[in-house]
Design a protein around this motif. Structure first.
Motif, PDB file in Angstrom:
ATOM      1  N   GLU A  12      31.090  93.510  44.313  1.00 26.46           N
ATOM      2  CA  GLU A  12      32.275  94.112  43.694  1.00 26.46           C
ATOM      3  C   GLU A  12      33.530  93.790  44.495  1.00 26.46           C
ATOM      4  O   GLU A  12      34.569  93.425  43.931  1.00 26.46           O
ATOM      5  N   LYS A  13      33.426  93.903  45.798  1.00 25.33           N
ATOM      6  CA  LYS A  13      34.579  93.601  46.654  1.00 25.33           C
ATOM      7  C   LYS A  13      34.919  92.121  46.611  1.00 25.33           C
ATOM      8  O   LYS A  13      36.098  91.741  46.521  1.00 25.33           O
ATOM      9  N   LEU A  14      33.895  91.281  46.654  1.00 24.31           N
ATOM     10  CA  LEU A  14      34.108  89.838  46.669  1.00 24.31           C
ATOM     11  C   LEU A  14      34.820  89.356  45.420  1.00 24.31           C
ATOM     12  O   LEU A  14      35.824  88.631  45.498  1.00 24.31           O
ATOM     13  N   PHE A  15      34.328  89.772  44.246  1.00 23.29           N
ATOM     14  CA  PHE A  15      34.902  89.250  43.009  1.00 23.29           C
ATOM     15  C   PHE A  15      36.068  90.088  42.496  1.00 23.29           C
ATOM     16  O   PHE A  15      36.801  89.648  41.612  1.00 23.29           O
ATOM     17  N   GLY A  16      36.251  91.243  43.077  1.00 21.73           N
ATOM     18  CA  GLY A  16      37.449  92.010  42.757  1.00 21.73           C
ATOM     19  C   GLY A  16      38.675  91.461  43.444  1.00 21.73           C
ATOM     20  O   GLY A  16      39.805  91.683  42.996  1.00 21.73           O
ATOM     21  N   GLY A  17      38.456  90.720  44.537  1.00 21.66           N
ATOM     22  CA  GLY A  17      39.592  90.199  45.286  1.00 21.66           C
ATOM     23  C   GLY A  17      39.572  88.693  45.467  1.00 21.66           C
ATOM     24  O   GLY A  17      40.244  88.168  46.368  1.00 21.66           O
ATOM     25  N   LEU A  18      38.812  87.985  44.648  1.00 21.78           N
ATOM     26  CA  LEU A  18      38.724  86.527  44.782  1.00 21.78           C
ATOM     27  C   LEU A  18      40.077  85.896  44.440  1.00 21.78           C
ATOM     28  O   LEU A  18      40.671  86.193  43.406  1.00 21.78           O
ATOM     29  N   GLU A  19      40.553  85.034  45.313  1.00 20.77           N
ATOM     30  CA  GLU A  19      41.894  84.462  45.144  1.00 20.77           C
ATOM     31  C   GLU A  19      41.834  82.966  44.887  1.00 20.77           C
ATOM     32  O   GLU A  19      40.972  82.258  45.411  1.00 20.77           O
ATOM     33  N   PHE A  20      42.771  82.511  44.062  1.00 17.07           N
ATOM     34  CA  PHE A  20      42.999  81.091  43.827  1.00 17.07           C
ATOM     35  C   PHE A  20      44.479  80.802  44.074  1.00 17.07           C
ATOM     36  O   PHE A  20      45.275  81.727  44.210  1.00 17.07           O
ATOM     37  N   ARG A  21      44.838  79.557  44.099  1.00 15.60           N
ATOM     38  CA  ARG A  21      46.251  79.198  44.239  1.00 15.60           C
ATOM     39  C   ARG A  21      47.059  79.791  43.090  1.00 15.60           C
ATOM     40  O   ARG A  21      46.541  79.968  41.994  1.00 15.60           O
ATOM     41  N   LYS A  22      48.317  80.064  43.332  1.00 18.24           N
ATOM     42  CA  LYS A  22      49.163  80.691  42.305  1.00 18.24           C
ATOM     43  C   LYS A  22      49.862  79.674  41.408  1.00 18.24           C
ATOM     44  O   LYS A  22      50.101  79.939  40.230  1.00 18.24           O
ATOM     45  N   GLU A  23      50.215  78.524  41.938  1.00 21.63           N
ATOM     46  CA  GLU A  23      50.980  77.532  41.176  1.00 21.63           C
ATOM     47  C   GLU A  23      50.290  76.165  41.205  1.00 21.63           C
ATOM     48  O   GLU A  23      49.699  75.789  42.227  1.00 21.63           O
ATOM     49  N   PRO A  24      50.354  75.442  40.085  1.00 19.87           N
ATOM     50  CA  PRO A  24      50.959  75.843  38.805  1.00 19.87           C
ATOM     51  C   PRO A  24      50.091  76.867  38.070  1.00 19.87           C
ATOM     52  O   PRO A  24      48.862  76.697  37.997  1.00 19.87           O
ATOM     53  N   ALA A  25      50.730  77.897  37.563  1.00 24.76           N
ATOM     54  CA  ALA A  25      50.005  78.992  36.909  1.00 24.76           C
ATOM     55  C   ALA A  25      49.175  78.496  35.738  1.00 24.76           C
ATOM     56  O   ALA A  25      48.086  79.009  35.475  1.00 24.76           O
ATOM     57  N   GLY A  26      49.685  77.482  35.017  1.00 21.55           N
ATOM     58  CA  GLY A  26      48.962  76.961  33.867  1.00 21.55           C
ATOM     59  C   GLY A  26      47.626  76.347  34.234  1.00 21.55           C
ATOM     60  O   GLY A  26      46.725  76.252  33.389  1.00 21.55           O
ATOM     61  N   LEU A  27      47.475  75.938  35.490  1.00 22.77           N
ATOM     62  CA  LEU A  27      46.221  75.366  35.957  1.00 22.77           C
ATOM     63  C   LEU A  27      45.280  76.441  36.498  1.00 22.77           C
ATOM     64  O   LEU A  27      44.070  76.411  36.224  1.00 22.77           O
ATOM     65  N   TYR A  28      45.840  77.403  37.245  1.00 21.18           N
ATOM     66  CA  TYR A  28      45.007  78.371  37.955  1.00 21.18           C
ATOM     67  C   TYR A  28      44.788  79.686  37.212  1.00 21.18           C
ATOM     68  O   TYR A  28      43.829  80.400  37.509  1.00 21.18           O
ATOM     69  N   ASP A  29      45.622  80.004  36.241  1.00 23.99           N
ATOM     70  CA  ASP A  29      45.400  81.232  35.473  1.00 23.99           C
ATOM     71  C   ASP A  29      44.040  81.230  34.769  1.00 23.99           C
ATOM     72  O   ASP A  29      43.363  82.265  34.735  1.00 23.99           O
ATOM     73  N   PRO A  30      43.605  80.095  34.196  1.00 22.85           N
ATOM     74  CA  PRO A  30      42.277  80.093  33.577  1.00 22.85           C
ATOM     75  C   PRO A  30      41.146  80.392  34.560  1.00 22.85           C
ATOM     76  O   PRO A  30      40.125  80.977  34.174  1.00 22.85           O
ATOM     77  N   LEU A  31      41.318  80.009  35.838  1.00 23.92           N
ATOM     78  CA  LEU A  31      40.295  80.309  36.839  1.00 23.92           C
ATOM     79  C   LEU A  31      40.215  81.815  37.063  1.00 23.92           C
ATOM     80  O   LEU A  31      39.132  82.400  37.095  1.00 23.92           O
ATOM     81  N   ARG A  32      41.390  82.428  37.224  1.00 25.11           N
ATOM     82  CA  ARG A  32      41.418  83.884  37.411  1.00 25.11           C
ATOM     83  C   ARG A  32      40.841  84.589  36.189  1.00 25.11           C
ATOM     84  O   ARG A  32      40.123  85.582  36.310  1.00 25.11           O
ATOM     85  N   TYR A  33      41.134  84.056  35.031  1.00 27.21           N
ATOM     86  CA  TYR A  33      40.646  84.633  33.777  1.00 27.21           C
ATOM     87  C   TYR A  33      39.126  84.579  33.712  1.00 27.21           C
ATOM     88  O   TYR A  33      38.460  85.577  33.398  1.00 27.21           O
ATOM     89  N   MET A  34      38.550  83.411  34.039  1.00 25.11           N
ATOM     90  CA  MET A  34      37.092  83.262  33.974  1.00 25.11           C
ATOM     91  C   MET A  34      36.392  84.221  34.925  1.00 25.11           C
ATOM     92  O   MET A  34      35.367  84.827  34.583  1.00 25.11           O
ATOM     93  N   ILE A  35      36.922  84.378  36.115  1.00 26.70           N
ATOM     94  CA  ILE A  35      36.312  85.293  37.078  1.00 26.70           C
ATOM     95  C   ILE A  35      36.494  86.738  36.626  1.00 26.70           C
ATOM     96  O   ILE A  35      35.582  87.567  36.761  1.00 26.70           O
ATOM     97  N   SER A  36      37.643  87.036  36.027  1.00 15.45           N
ATOM     98  CA  SER A  36      37.943  88.429  35.655  1.00 15.45           C
ATOM     99  C   SER A  36      37.072  88.943  34.517  1.00 15.45           C
ATOM    100  O   SER A  36      36.832  90.146  34.424  1.00 15.45           O
ATOM    101  N   ILE A  37      36.600  88.046  33.638  1.00 22.45           N
ATOM    102  CA  ILE A  37      35.812  88.533  32.505  1.00 22.45           C
ATOM    103  C   ILE A  37      34.372  88.814  32.906  1.00 22.45           C
ATOM    104  O   ILE A  37      33.573  89.273  32.096  1.00 22.45           O
TER     105      ILE A  37
END
Length: 322
Positions: A12-37
């Motif tokens: 829970e702690k690991l995947f609640g706080g998993l970080e990726f690069r912020k920019e470009p958002a169009g590239l990394y937002d999908p990564l955050r999205y996949m982990i968040s679901i």
């Protein structure tokens, strides 16, 4: 040995706080999205469970390895959903549906790279072995996906060929996950190999269970539309087995039109009827149970407490279809 509640908390702690690069958002937002679901986190859980057999607390190295396995798995899902034209993943829009094909391909690529960045953070002593296992598994998963796509154009596929395909596409990553935890824990070779066999065999049971639930499951529970294998003409354990028994019966189902909602529902129900007629639903459940038992048997060289935990995990993972 690390207990289940501590493993749950670490995940829970690991995947609640998993970080990726912020920019470009169009590239990394999908990564955050996949982990968040989310999802069951089967692969990182296996990694941490295996590590926890030999250690009393989680190291940063094993947490990095566990995250690498989930990130790699998410990469495969992004690309699989493009190839399968799947609109939903875990009840949410797939990346290609939300951002388009081009972004999904590129974001999947960078997710694979991120997985390698994480696996390389394991300790120096085991890094070469860990990266070699990760790389071998990554290639095998791609090989399995290619077989899966190639099988779509074949009228018949042998059960051995189908088993080879799911072994590569699904089972090797579960085997890798379990062995990875043991490698990072610097466990004895016999234990590392036993945990790979446990994960691989459980992966076989898991994939057949997934095939079974694709047609006999509940969409609200599995988080994706029912009947995707039939509607997309994909080979599953059930279609492969049925084609051997009576290819014409299944051919009639595949030939049915599915242009709208009611036609799709009729095609899916027709497939269920054929499976039940030939007892393929029952055979699939027996095969799930067989591989699950083989997985548990592979763990017999491990301590009793570890075997108990691995047995409980196997039963929980495939019990809904077994």
């Amino acid at each position: 040995m690390i207990n289940e509640s501590l493993t749950d908390a670490a995940l829970e702690k690991l995947f609640g706080g998993l970080e990726f690069r912020k920019e470009p958002a169009g590239l990394y937002d999908p990564l955050r999205y996949m982990i968040s679901i989310g999802g069951k986190r089967i692969r990182p859980r296996l990694c941490l469970m295996a590590y926890g057999i030999f250690r009393d607390s989680f190291s940063e190295e094993v947490l990095s390895a566990a995250s690498a396995l989930e990130v790699f798995h998410s990469f495969t899902l992004i690309h699989d959903d493009i190839m399968d034209r799947s609109p939903l993943r875990r009840g949410r829009e797939t990346v290609w549906k939300k951002w388009g094909h081009d972004t999904a391909i590129l974001s999947g690529d960078v997710m694979l790279i991120d997985g390698y960045r994480r696996i390389c953070k394991v300790q120096d002593k085991v890094r070469a072995e860990a990266v070699a296992l990760f790389s071998k598994t990554a290639s095998e998963v791609c090989e399995g996906q290619q077989y899966d796509m190639a099988f779509e154009s074949l009228e018949k596929v042998g059960m051995d060929d189908y088993g080879k395909m799911i072994g590569l596409k699904t089972a090797v990553l579960l085997g890798c996950s379990a062995k990875m935890g043991a490698i990072v824990a610097e466990a004895p070779r016999e234990a590392c190999d036993a945990l790979y066999d446990y994960g691989y065999r459980l992966g076989m049971a898991f994939q057949i269970a997934d095939d079974y639930l694709d047609i006999f499951g509940d969409e609200k529970v599995i988080g994706k539309p029912i009947g995707g294998d039939i509607l997309n003409g994909k080979k599953s354990w059930l279609t492969t087995r049925t084609a051997i028994l009576d290819s014409s019966a299944l051919g009639k189902v595949f030939a049915m039109e599915a242009g709208n909602g009611s036609a799709k529902a009729a095609k899916i129900e027709a497939a269920r009827e054929v499976y039940r007629r030939y007892g393929v639903d029952r055979d699939a459940k027996a095969e799930i149970a067989r591989f699950k038992d083989l997985a548990i048997d592979a763990a017999k060289v491990l301590p009793a407490e570890a075997r108990e935990g691995l047995s409980s995990f196997a039963n929980a993972l495939v019990g809904c279809a077994g």
